[in-house]
Design an enzyme around this catalytic site. Structure first.
Site, short mmCIF file in Angstrom:
data_model
loop_
_atom_site.label_atom_id
_atom_site.label_comp_id
_atom_site.label_asym_id
_atom_site.label_seq_id
_atom_site.Cartn_x
_atom_site.Cartn_y
_atom_site.Cartn_z
N GLU A 204 0.83 -1.22 0.00
CA GLU A 204 0.00 0.00 0.00
C GLU A 204 0.86 1.25 0.00
O GLU A 204 0.80 2.06 0.94
CB GLU A 204 -0.86 0.03 1.27
N PRO A 205 1.70 1.46 -1.00
CA PRO A 205 2.52 2.67 -0.99
C PRO A 205 1.71 3.91 -1.37
O PRO A 205 0.87 3.84 -2.26
CB PRO A 205 3.60 2.38 -2.04
N ARG B 127 3.09 7.65 -0.31
CA ARG B 127 4.06 8.74 -0.45
C ARG B 127 5.05 8.50 -1.59
O ARG B 127 5.36 9.41 -2.35
CB ARG B 127 4.85 8.88 0.86
N TYR C 169 4.74 18.73 11.03
CA TYR C 169 5.77 17.73 11.35
C TYR C 169 7.17 18.32 11.36
O TYR C 169 8.14 17.58 11.49
CB TYR C 169 5.77 16.61 10.30
N CYS D 186 -2.19 34.07 9.69
CA CYS D 186 -1.86 34.83 10.90
C CYS D 186 -1.40 33.98 12.06
O CYS D 186 -2.04 33.94 13.11
CB CYS D 186 -3.07 35.66 11.30
N TYR E 280 0.37 14.00 0.63
CA TYR E 280 -0.03 14.66 1.89
C TYR E 280 0.09 16.18 1.77
O TYR E 280 0.40 16.86 2.74
CB TYR E 280 0.77 14.09 3.08
N1 LLP Z 1 -1.37 1.98 4.58
C1 LLP Z 1 -1.80 2.43 5.76
C2 LLP Z 1 -2.65 1.57 6.57
C3 LLP Z 1 -1.42 3.72 6.21
O1 LLP Z 1 -1.85 4.15 7.40
C4 LLP Z 1 -0.61 4.53 5.39
C5 LLP Z 1 -0.23 5.88 5.82
C6 LLP Z 1 -0.20 4.02 4.15
C7 LLP Z 1 -0.58 2.74 3.77
C8 LLP Z 1 0.66 4.80 3.20
O2 LLP Z 1 1.91 5.08 3.73
P1 LLP Z 1 3.01 5.79 2.80
O3 LLP Z 1 3.42 4.78 1.75
O4 LLP Z 1 2.40 6.98 2.20
O5 LLP Z 1 4.11 6.12 3.72
N2 LLP Z 1 0.43 12.90 6.70
C9 LLP Z 1 1.70 12.28 6.97
C10 LLP Z 1 1.74 10.83 6.57
C11 LLP Z 1 0.67 9.96 7.22
C12 LLP Z 1 0.70 8.52 6.79
C13 LLP Z 1 -0.41 7.75 7.37
N3 LLP Z 1 -0.58 6.41 6.92
C14 LLP Z 1 2.80 13.09 6.29
O6 LLP Z 1 2.52 14.11 5.68
O7 LLP Z 1 3.97 12.75 6.39
#
Ligand code: LLP
Length: 421
Positions: free
Chosen positions: A275-276, A278, A318, A346, A375
């Site tokens: 499940e990628p 980012r 973050y 502001c 994101y």
């Molecule tokens: N699967 C599940 C169950 C997740 O909770 C997430 C991300 C992903 C897949 C995808 O993960 P990725 O491949 O994108 O790392 N808003 C934060 C990131 C929150 C990620 C939450 N879960 C940011 O801006 O860094």
């Protein structure tokens, strides 16, 4: 590699100059490259070649339907975490059998929506959720395919707010209780166990934590099989990090990640899901903004731009770093200086970067925040009554506005003043 490079002195997305799009749509706006999105998806798909697999794009990263259609048409599945995401994915043409439903708080209505609309599997996160799902499925006279998300208690070595696989995190069931929970699941009439799910966090820049989690999942697979469960699918989550800065620290390549999956769980003969989010969208998008003013403070020089924390919250939320580049390529030998790059909202938290070295800029110049595809737009808000900004998708030499900028009227007319006021 992404498709945002200087060509003839101008930042381009694929072959379209960013300034041309800015003139058309106005600033600020998000800009995505189709070629980069597809390239990143394919890296994962290729990394798992030879194993039965499905790459389910975590659409929470960037969920515009044009992006979902692009990836869906290339064969991607979707990882969704709400009824809204489910509907978007379906509206973009992704078939239900390629959608997995994750998340700790699925509601009855969301379960019904997915069960009637078609779903590949639910990734169940707790016993009460599992019981409700069984009840809902039974009432609809269907069987819900499930994996159970286990929390392996592995330190993902990432930012605390985006770590999800430690025992103090709210996600999954403790792996130590997995046997009992699977036994309970097997006795429920409306669900069918098909596998195991794990996700330990986001923006992981090392492979080790993945390795530890996958080993635990492999062990658990054997144990559950010996208990009589049919485990045919492993959902190994997302989380592979991306480079946010031009530095020597390079997160692992999807090919290395794929090799690790093969090594740790390949012998089990399971279908693999990942499940990628980012990695696919992050470096496929930029936020384009215009310099409004340059203000010389006593100690700092502020670059006040028209984008703000409501458009891109990651630095404020973050402390995230986003590279900032001018849209006009700096000439060789150009003078640089340090700016605090801030938005018009502001509060002091509306700061994208402190003392960032940039070529001398002037009011009216365009800049781009890199690595903003994931994101970014999805976490935007209308704070300070700033409308959500447009999204644009480039494909070769064409571009299209995939979400228009709402007018101020569109935004304010959503309020209702009761007649008794
Ligand atoms: N699967 C599940 C169950 C997740 O909770 C997430 C991300 C992903 C897949 C995808 O993960 P990725 O491949 O994108 O790392 N808003 C934060 C990131 C929150 C990620 C939450 N879960 C940011 O801006 O860094």
């Amino acid at each position: 590699m992404d498709h945002f490079t200087y060509k003839s002195g101008e930042l381009c997305s694929e072959t379209v100059p960013v300034s041309k799009i800015a003139a058309y749509v106005g600033t600020p706006f998000y800009l995505y490259s189709s070629a980069t999105l597809l390239r990143h998806f394919k890296l994962f798909d290729d990394a798992l070649e030879g194993m039965e697999h499905l790459v389910c794009y975590a659409m929470k990263a960037a969920s515009n339907q044009a992006i979902l259609k692009l990836l869906g048409d290339a064969g991607a599945g979707m990882d969704v975490v709400s009824g809204g995401e489910y509907k978007r994915a379906r509206a973009a043409g992704v078939p239900g059998e390629r959608i997995v439903f994750s998340g700790v708080g699925k509601t009855r209505a969301e379960m019904e929506m997915a069960l009637t609309g078609g779903i590949r599997q639910f990734n169940v996160e707790s016993e009460p959720e599992m019981k409700l799902l069984s009840t809902v499925a039974t009432a609809l006279d269907v069987i819900a395919p499930i994996t159970i998300r286990v929390n392996p208690d592995v330190d993902a070595k990432t930012h605390a707010k985006i770590s999800t696989g430690k025992k103090e995190d709210k996600f999954g069931i403790p792996i130590s209780q997995a046997r009992e929970v699977y036994a309970t699941a097997a006795a429920l009439p409306g669900i069918k166990i098909i596998g195991i799910d794990v996700h330990i966090g986001s923006q992981l820049t090392q492979l080790d934590p993945f390795g530890h989690a996958f080993e635990k999942v492999a062990e658990l697979t054997e144990v559950l099989r010996s208990d009589g469960h049919e485990i045919t699918r492993l959902d190994l989550g997302g989380g592979l990090g991306i480079p946010y800065e031009n530095s020597n620290v390079r997160p692992p390549h999807p090919a290395e990640y794929g090799a690790l999956i093969r090594e740790k769980v390949g012998h089990l003969g399971c279908e693999i899901e990942i499940e990628p989010g980012r990695f696919i969208a992050g470096n496929a998008g930029i936020l384009v903004s215009k310099v409004l003013y340059i203000k010389k403070g006593e100690e700092r020089e502020f670059l006040i731009v028209d984008g703000a924390m409501n458009d891109l919250i990651r630095p404020a939320m973050y402390g995230a770093h986003h590279d900032i580049v001018p849209v006009v390529e700096p000439a060789a030998g150009a003078e640089y200086q340090k700016y605090d790059v801030v938005g018009p909202v502001c509060e002091s938290g509306d700061t994208f970067a402190k003392r960032r070295s940039l070529p001398n800029l002037q009011a009216g110049d365009l800049i781009a925040f890199r690595s903003a595809g994931a994101y970014g737009a999805v976490m935007a808000s209308e704070y300070n009554s700033r409308p959500l900004i447009p999204e644009v998708l480039v494909h070769g030499d064409q571009f299209a506005v995939i979400r228009a900028r709402p007018s101020l009227e569109d935004m304010i007319n959503r309020d209702t003043i009761p007649e008794w006021l």
